[in-house]
Design a protein around this motif. Structure first.
Motif, PDB file in Angstrom:
ATOM      1  N   GLN A 198      -3.113  15.303 -27.116  1.00 52.29           N
ATOM      2  CA  GLN A 198      -4.319  15.730 -27.823  1.00 52.29           C
ATOM      3  C   GLN A 198      -5.024  14.519 -28.446  1.00 52.29           C
ATOM      4  N   LYS A 199      -4.233  13.625 -29.058  1.00 53.25           N
ATOM      5  CA  LYS A 199      -4.791  12.405 -29.647  1.00 53.25           C
ATOM      6  C   LYS A 199      -5.564  11.620 -28.600  1.00 53.25           C
ATOM      7  N   CYS A 200      -4.998  11.555 -27.413  1.00 52.75           N
ATOM      8  CA  CYS A 200      -5.616  10.809 -26.321  1.00 52.75           C
ATOM      9  C   CYS A 200      -6.951  11.446 -25.939  1.00 52.75           C
ATOM     10  N   THR A 201      -6.947  12.769 -25.820  1.00 53.19           N
ATOM     11  CA  THR A 201      -8.180  13.475 -25.483  1.00 53.19           C
ATOM     12  C   THR A 201      -9.235  13.236 -26.555  1.00 53.19           C
ATOM     13  N   ASP A 202      -8.817  13.308 -27.825  1.00 51.91           N
ATOM     14  CA  ASP A 202      -9.754  13.093 -28.933  1.00 51.91           C
ATOM     15  C   ASP A 202     -10.348  11.687 -28.881  1.00 51.91           C
ATOM     16  N   ALA A 203      -9.480  10.688 -28.672  1.00 51.09           N
ATOM     17  CA  ALA A 203      -9.960   9.301 -28.648  1.00 51.09           C
ATOM     18  C   ALA A 203     -10.943   9.100 -27.508  1.00 51.09           C
ATOM     19  N   MET A 204     -10.673   9.730 -26.363  1.00 54.56           N
ATOM     20  CA  MET A 204     -11.602   9.608 -25.230  1.00 54.56           C
ATOM     21  C   MET A 204     -12.919  10.304 -25.544  1.00 54.56           C
ATOM     22  N   ASP A 205     -12.841  11.443 -26.266  1.00 51.14           N
ATOM     23  CA  ASP A 205     -14.064  12.152 -26.655  1.00 51.14           C
ATOM     24  C   ASP A 205     -14.930  11.276 -27.543  1.00 51.14           C
ATOM     25  N   VAL A 206     -14.305  10.687 -28.557  1.00 49.57           N
ATOM     26  CA  VAL A 206     -15.044   9.863 -29.505  1.00 49.57           C
ATOM     27  C   VAL A 206     -15.734   8.704 -28.776  1.00 49.57           C
ATOM     28  N   MET A 207     -15.042   8.107 -27.829  1.00 50.12           N
ATOM     29  CA  MET A 207     -15.622   6.980 -27.107  1.00 50.12           C
ATOM     30  C   MET A 207     -16.491   7.437 -25.925  1.00 50.12           C
ATOM     31  N   ARG A 208     -16.632   8.733 -25.803  1.00 48.50           N
ATOM     32  CA  ARG A 208     -17.447   9.331 -24.742  1.00 48.50           C
ATOM     33  C   ARG A 208     -17.040   8.837 -23.344  1.00 48.50           C
ATOM     34  N   ILE A 209     -15.730   8.867 -23.088  1.00 50.57           N
ATOM     35  CA  ILE A 209     -15.250   8.507 -21.760  1.00 50.57           C
ATOM     36  C   ILE A 209     -14.405   9.638 -21.177  1.00 50.57           C
ATOM     37  N   ALA A 210     -14.502  10.818 -21.804  1.00 44.95           N
ATOM     38  CA  ALA A 210     -13.658  11.934 -21.373  1.00 44.95           C
ATOM     39  C   ALA A 210     -13.891  12.279 -19.899  1.00 44.95           C
ATOM     40  N   ASP A 211     -15.133  12.157 -19.456  1.00 43.14           N
ATOM     41  CA  ASP A 211     -15.426  12.522 -18.064  1.00 43.14           C
ATOM     42  C   ASP A 211     -14.888  11.482 -17.077  1.00 43.14           C
ATOM     43  N   LEU A 212     -14.425  10.342 -17.596  1.00 41.17           N
ATOM     44  CA  LEU A 212     -13.882   9.309 -16.712  1.00 41.17           C
ATOM     45  C   LEU A 212     -12.353   9.359 -16.671  1.00 41.17           C
ATOM     46  N   ALA A 213     -11.776  10.364 -17.357  1.00 44.63           N
ATOM     47  CA  ALA A 213     -10.321  10.368 -17.604  1.00 44.63           C
ATOM     48  C   ALA A 213      -9.466  10.080 -16.374  1.00 44.63           C
ATOM     49  N   SER A 214      -9.845  10.637 -15.215  1.00 48.82           N
ATOM     50  CA  SER A 214      -8.961  10.464 -14.057  1.00 48.82           C
ATOM     51  C   SER A 214      -9.457   9.377 -13.106  1.00 48.82           C
ATOM     52  N   LYS A 215     -10.437   8.599 -13.548  1.00 48.05           N
ATOM     53  CA  LYS A 215     -10.917   7.471 -12.744  1.00 48.05           C
ATOM     54  C   LYS A 215      -9.974   6.276 -12.877  1.00 48.05           C
ATOM     55  N   ARG A 216      -9.944   5.455 -11.849  1.00 42.04           N
ATOM     56  CA  ARG A 216      -9.160   4.228 -11.923  1.00 42.04           C
ATOM     57  C   ARG A 216      -9.900   3.229 -12.800  1.00 42.04           C
ATOM     58  N   ILE A 217      -9.192   2.588 -13.700  1.00 42.66           N
ATOM     59  CA  ILE A 217      -9.889   1.773 -14.703  1.00 42.66           C
ATOM     60  C   ILE A 217     -10.688   0.635 -14.075  1.00 42.66           C
TER      61      ILE A 217
END
Lengths: 269, 259
Positions: free
Chosen positions: B129-148
């Motif tokens: 959940q923390k990870c999801t929240d941090a991605m939300d804040v940085m607005r990268i949630a839609d990139l979650a499963s992309k290769r960095i």
């Protein structure tokens, strides 16, 4: 023909040994390749043959002596890497030639012992004993358990060693763990694929999966699947046409790599 | 009144403290007798030419290098005994990872919670959940499963920032976070970092080569100079309110989504 093969005891053992190694070699290989240690497999393998040869001379279980040699070599590599920080490849070159030198020395000493050199250089998967299979299975289970337990830590260490250190992970201990597991895998796979070809099983499946995987977990799964396909197909092809099994597996792996690269390039254009 | 003064006391606690710190690299003195303190909610920018010892200093502060002599304290504890690494978020140099490395955005951000406390333990639900929240804040949630490696430089920076923020740290250390990123993205990144400084109870230490960005936020005069290292500081009292929102609070109310 295949049924005939599968029911023969020696082939069945070869099959089980091959399948087990094809799980753990690319698994560990992923960590090695991503940490730029691809060549370490080759190096440890050459040193392991020296150990195996000594085992024959001393009439001790050869794989055990091989394992001890591999472990000693891996620590020596670490030492040398620290001493020549900016020229770390030196350590690999030194230890590899040292291993080959020792091995050839032991082989000449062992002429009277009927030591078959080629069976260790190129593998002799059809001569696996029951004991060999047990040892391979135990090593495979150990590797799988350790990787599953320390999955998070191994990922962070591989991705960003500094971040791992900053978050307080025992980086040194984890590095030693990777080395020990690699030495274990190499020493038990010497008889299966041969010392000259082991690094193929450690690296080529990873090379293929790097091209297609998006994530770390996926990359490991793909590399294991690719290694399994090559191992199973290679053993069957080699069995049916009486080819060298280790070589057949490696050539199939290279074929898969070429196909993957071509398809990937084809899709991009 | 009493509440305010106690708040002030908390504001001015030293987060990082260096006393007579020296470091040699191959018999050459890189850092000599450095004394410096970073107080709570300060924003410290560190500038220096190549070889001035910026990275060395950063690596000493996060415990990757040992000083030749002197004393380093983190949150009032000597670094040798310091154990609260989850209180520190660390954003490494951008080019410290291989673009071919197979890791998804989620895997990278998630790795921010891996540490001493949970070695050999399974990832917990709240960590995910923390990870999801941090991605939300940085607005990268839609990139979650992309290769960095497939992301743009600016997006990658957000990934590393999300990773550093996942533990809701009190101190954020950024080591040349914008090297190799285009000017516009650099600018956005600075905006984001400044916004975080003004609205969250966090202390910042940033190494940068970008004089303009540092000067525009921290002023033209370095607060301190030591050898070729220049320290620019914006103290907590220069921003409106010491008792600003805590990041975890923001994470739940998603305040920063309006960023």
């Amino acid at each position: 023909m295949i049924i005939e093969l599968m029911t023969s005891g020696f082939f069945l053992k070869a099959f089980v040994g091959g399948v087990l190694i094809a799980v753990v070699a690319p698994l560990m290989g992923t960590f090695l390749v991503l940490r730029r240690l691809s060549m370490i497999g080759d190096t440890l393998a050459h040193v392991t043959i020296a150990g195996v040869a000594l085992g024959f001379l001393l009439q001790v279980y050869p794989l055990a002596v091989g394992l001890i040699f591999a472990l000693l070599a891996s620590f020596a590599i670490e030492r040398l890497r620290k001493a020549y920080k900016t020229y770390a490849e030196l350590s690999i070159a030194i230890i590899m030639s040292g291993g080959v030198a020792l091995a050839s020395l032991f082989f000449t000493l062992g002429k009277n012992f009927n030591l078959n050199v080629t069976s260790y250089l190129f593998g002799s998967i059809y001569t696996l004993t029951d004991l060999d299979i047990y040892v391979v299975a135990i090593v495979a289970v150990i590797v799988l358990i350790v990787v599953a337990v320390f999955w998070k830590e191994l990922f962070l260490l591989t991705f960003d060693e500094d971040a791992a250190a900053v978050s307080g992970l025992p980086v040194r201990a984890l590095n030693i763990m990777i080395t020990v597991l690699t030495a274990l895998i190499i020493s038990v796979s010497i008889k299966i694929v041969g010392a000259l070809l082991i690094s193929a099983l450690l690296t080529i499946p990873v090379a293929c999966s790097l091209l297609i995987a998006r994530g770390f977990r996926q990359s490991i799964i793909f590399s294991v699947i690719i290694a399994e396909i090559a191992a199973i197909a290679g053993l069957l092809v080699a069995g049916v046409w009486s080819l060298a099994p280790g070589a057949t597996i490696v050539l199939i792996l290279i074929t898969i790599l070429i196909v993957t690269m071509t398809v990937k390039r084809g899709l991009k254009i | 009144m009493t509440i305010e003064s106690s708040t002030n006391a908390r504001c001015h606690q030293d987060v990082i403290r260096l006393e007579h710190v020296s470091f040699d690299y191959q018999d050459q003195s890189v850092i000599r007798d450095l004394n410096f303190a970073v107080q709570q909610r300060d924003f410290v920018g560190l500038i220096g030419s190549n070889g001035a010892g910026k990275s060395t200093l950063m690596r000493m502060i996060v415990g990757l290098l040992k000083p030749k002599s002197g004393r380093i304290e983190l949150f009032g504890e000597p670094i040798e005994q310091f154990n609260g690494w989850q209180r520190i978020g660390y954003v490494p140099q951008k080019n410290s990872f291989n673009p071919l490395f197979p890791a998804t955005v989620r895997e990278v951000v998630q790795s921010g919670v891996y540490g001493k406390r949970n070695v050999a333990r399974r990832i917990q639900k709240e960590d995910i959940q923390k990870c999801t929240d941090a991605m939300d804040v940085m607005r990268i949630a839609d990139l979650a499963s992309k290769r960095i490696g497939q992301l743009s430089g600016g997006q990658q920076q957000r990934v590393f920032l999300a990773r550093a923020l996942i533990n809701n740290p009190e101190l954020l250390i950024l080591d040349e976070p914008t090297v190799g990123i285009d000017i516009e993205t650099q600018h956005d990144f600075f905006q984001l970092v400044q916004h975080m400084h003004q609205h969250h109870r966090m202390t910042f230490l940033m190494v940068s080569h970008d004089m303009d960005m540092i000067e525009s936020y921290l002023g033209q005069e370095p607060a301190q100079q030591s050898g070729k290292l220049k320290f620019f500081v914006k103290h907590s009292h220069e921003i409106e309110n010491c008792e600003a929102v805590n990041l975890s609070h923001t994470l739940t109310v998603r305040e920063t989504e309006s960023l």
